[in-house]
Design an enzyme around this catalytic site. Structure first.
Site, short mmCIF file in Angstrom:
data_model
loop_
_atom_site.label_atom_id
_atom_site.label_comp_id
_atom_site.label_asym_id
_atom_site.label_seq_id
_atom_site.Cartn_x
_atom_site.Cartn_y
_atom_site.Cartn_z
N TYR A 142 2.51 -0.72 -2.78
CA TYR A 142 1.65 0.13 -3.61
C TYR A 142 1.23 1.39 -2.86
CZ TYR A 142 0.69 -3.14 -7.48
OH TYR A 142 0.75 -3.94 -8.58
N LYS A 191 8.43 -13.57 1.09
CA LYS A 191 9.87 -13.55 0.84
C LYS A 191 10.54 -13.39 2.20
CE LYS A 191 13.46 -13.37 -1.97
NZ LYS A 191 13.90 -14.55 -2.74
N ASP A 223 9.68 -16.47 -5.13
CA ASP A 223 10.42 -16.88 -6.34
C ASP A 223 10.15 -18.35 -6.65
OD1 ASP A 223 11.79 -17.40 -3.97
OD2 ASP A 223 13.78 -16.94 -4.78
N ASP A 247 0.07 -9.31 -7.59
CA ASP A 247 -0.04 -8.68 -8.91
C ASP A 247 0.73 -9.51 -9.93
OD1 ASP A 247 -0.49 -6.66 -10.90
OD2 ASP A 247 1.57 -6.01 -10.58
N ASP A 251 -0.78 -12.54 -12.92
CA ASP A 251 -0.58 -12.47 -14.38
C ASP A 251 -0.02 -13.80 -14.88
OD1 ASP A 251 -1.38 -9.79 -14.49
OD2 ASP A 251 0.19 -9.27 -15.92
C1 IPM Z 1 -3.84 -5.21 -11.75
C2 IPM Z 1 -3.12 -4.11 -12.49
C3 IPM Z 1 -3.01 -2.92 -11.56
C4 IPM Z 1 -2.20 -3.34 -10.35
C5 IPM Z 1 -2.38 -1.66 -12.21
C6 IPM Z 1 -3.16 -1.23 -13.45
C7 IPM Z 1 -2.25 -0.54 -11.23
O1 IPM Z 1 -1.89 -4.56 -12.94
O2 IPM Z 1 -5.00 -5.01 -11.36
O3 IPM Z 1 -3.24 -6.28 -11.56
O4 IPM Z 1 -0.98 -3.36 -10.39
O5 IPM Z 1 -2.84 -3.67 -9.33
MG MG Z 2 -1.53 -6.64 -12.63
#
Ligand code: IPM
Ligand code: MG
Length: 359
Positions: A142, A191, A223, A247, A251
């Site tokens: 990032y 990884k 993975d 990240d 999710d």
């Molecule tokens: C998160 C989001 C952010 C990230 C984006 C909006 C930059 O997906 O907080 O997980 O990738 O960190």
């Molecule tokens: Mg995210």
């Protein structure tokens, strides 16, 4: 106690979910005798529209000088075509880096009331889902160099993934400390079969393990971890991983708990000033319709009370109020199921507030 909170409403559903979290904080202040002062901060797309910059320096300063920051969500299709370094998300990344909040804590916990909302089989869910992802937040790919140049006449894009030993060690410590306070099991995800940064990551984690003999350390390739999270999430207690893996995995982890709209997060650095935000995005498609789920933001405010303001009773009161709301059968559209009562964003906030200070 008196606390100064910087408030970033942001874009899309951001303003409406933050509004409900602030009402919850006001109720907490009233019931427990605190004063919370709010300072508005423009960040993301709305800051681009107003100031031509996703995070003007003065806005960052407001955050750094606060006792903590509450954030809704930023971004939206409207700003898709602005250059990479001016995108709404860049404001968020600059905020995280500017506040030095290197440790992002994302819980994946199933609410028993929402077990049916999980896309996983009941037999898997019944084994329990209760783990935390500790994500490194201000390093890695990032924050490495990003560029697109012409190589051999072809556009070629480059993103650099870099981690120093010190950056790995400080997040590793948070992983071990977090595990120590919970089930004492830490899974380090990387990884290392491909990446140098992951090989260094693994080495540093194992060196740290010597200092935490009471915590059981395991390694997992990212993975495989993505697969294990859906196969048997009950195996995890604390996962520690680098920025981009965290990240993606967070999710996935949120989805198996039923709704991404329910998950809060905290980001902390060296001091107590933290950044608190739900892990979902700005959902521009439902913005302003009063149907968004504000619970991720409300629970983020609870985390702020617990981790930055040292107000565990107050945090418990908010979490219990959310639980009582779910017990009573209320659901926003994202977690609606048969036999429940569907409510909008505002109503959800109202019903939760009514449960605070009841016990
Ligand atoms: C998160 C989001 C952010 C990230 C984006 C909006 C930059 O997906 O907080 O997980 O990738 O960190
Ligand atoms: Mg995210």
């Amino acid at each position: 106690m008196e606390k100064n909170i910087a408030v970033i409403r942001g874009d899309g559903i951001g303003p409406e979910i933050v509004e409900q979290a602030l009402r919850v904080l006001d109720k907490v202040a009233e019931v427990f005798g605190h004063t919370f002062n709010y300072t508005d901060v423009d960040m993301g797309g709305c800051a681009i529209d107003k100031w031509g910059d996703p995070l003007p320096q003065e806005m960052l300063e407001r955050c750094v000088n606060s006792d903590s920051v509450l954030l809704g969500a930023v971004g939206g299709n409207k700003w898709n075509d602005v250059p990479g370094d001016k995108r709404p998300e860049k404001g968020l990344l600059r905020l995280r880096a500017g506040m030095g909040v290197y440790s992002n804590n994302r819980p994946a916990k199933i609410w028993p009331q929402l077990a049916d909302a999980s896309p996983l089989k009941k037999s898997v869910v019944d084994k329990g889902i209760d783990f935390i992802i500790v994500r490194e937040l201000i390093g890695g790919i990032y924050f490495g160099e990003h560029k697109t140049e012409t190589v051999d006449g072809k556009p070629t894009a480059i993103d650099v993934l870099k981690y120093s030993e010190d950056e790995i060690e400080r997040i590793g410590r948070i992983g071990f400390e977090t595990a120590r306070k919970r089930g004492k099991r830490l899974c380090s995800v990387e990884k290392s079969n491909v990446l140098d940064s992951s090989r260094l990551w693994k080495k540093v984690m194992h060196a740290l393990a010597e200092e935490y003999p009471d915590v059981e350390l395991s390694d997992m390739l990212v993975d495989n971890c993505a697969m294990q999270i859906v196969k048997d999430p009950s195996q995890f207690d604390v996962v520690v991983t680098e920025n981009m893996f965290g990240d993606i995995l967070s999710d996935e982890a949120s989805m198996i708990t039923g709704s991404i709209g329910m998950i809060p997060s905290s980001s902390l650095g060296a001091g107590t000033c933290g950044l608190y935000e739900p892990i979902h995005g700005s959902a521009p498609d439902i913005a302003g319709m009063d149907i968004a789920n504000p619970i991720g933001t409300i629970l983020s405010a609870a985390m702020m009370l617990r981790f930055s303001f040292d107000m565990p009773e107050e945090a418990d009161a908010v979490e219990n109020a959310v639980s009582a709301y779910l017990d009573a059968g209320y659901r926003t559209a994202d977690i609606m199921s048969e036999g429940m009562t569907q409510v909008g964003c505002k109503k959800c906030g109202e019903l939760i507030i009514a449960n605070i200070g009841k016990e």
